[in-house]
Design an enzyme around this catalytic site. Sequence first.
Site, PDB file in Angstrom:
ATOM      1  N   ASP A 127       0.866  -1.173   0.000  1.00  0.00           N
ATOM      2  CA  ASP A 127       0.000   0.000   0.000  1.00  0.00           C
ATOM      3  C   ASP A 127       0.906   1.227   0.000  1.00  0.00           C
ATOM      4  OD1 ASP A 127      -2.406  -1.410   0.078  1.00  0.00           O
ATOM      5  OD2 ASP A 127      -2.498  -1.401   2.261  1.00  0.00           O
ATOM      6  N   ASP A 145      -7.012  -1.535  -4.500  1.00  0.00           N
ATOM      7  CA  ASP A 145      -8.062  -1.122  -3.563  1.00  0.00           C
ATOM      8  C   ASP A 145      -8.987  -0.096  -4.220  1.00  0.00           C
ATOM      9  OD1 ASP A 145      -6.822  -2.715  -1.634  1.00  0.00           O
ATOM     10  OD2 ASP A 145      -5.700  -1.030  -0.796  1.00  0.00           O
TER      11      ASP A 145
END
Length: 174
Positions: A127, A145
């Site tokens: 991330d 995401d």
Amino acid sequence: MKLFKKFAIRIILVVTLVLFLVGCDQATKQAAYKQLKDNPKTEIAGVVHLQYIENDGGMLSLGSKLPQEIKFIIFILVVSVFLVLLFSYIIKNLRDSLLKHLALIFIFSGGLGNLIDRVFNNGNVIDFIRIKLPLIESGIFNIADFYATMGFIMLLLTLLTKQKVLSQEKDISI
């Protein structure tokens, strides 16, 4: 023969779009790994903050404290089964709207992008993006995401649009 040709074209289009989306996701994660892993946070226009982390949980690190075996079952096995079922649905269902198909392809691509990370990165997902607005701040996320979130929003729109059409048809028939 015509049905087979239509089905083959459908598979090619879906697979091409999925490969493109997952490829973009994986490319950005590799760039984040190379450029951000050993560097401090980077800020763009005071809104987008880039910071490398490896998330061993789900969205917003949910489940990161679970035992490794449970994480493997949930984040790899269950997700894999879900993605196989979702891909089958996308390929076989010809009656859904284009928006619903795109929504499902985005959800599938996001799930596949993160699954690839987990399989090849010891159960972790890379991330690196955080959005900070005056009253809103997101958790750290990645392009996969974003795909999944946009897919769910698109799916909600298709459901709301369908509900509106159904209620209008009901009003007309009365």
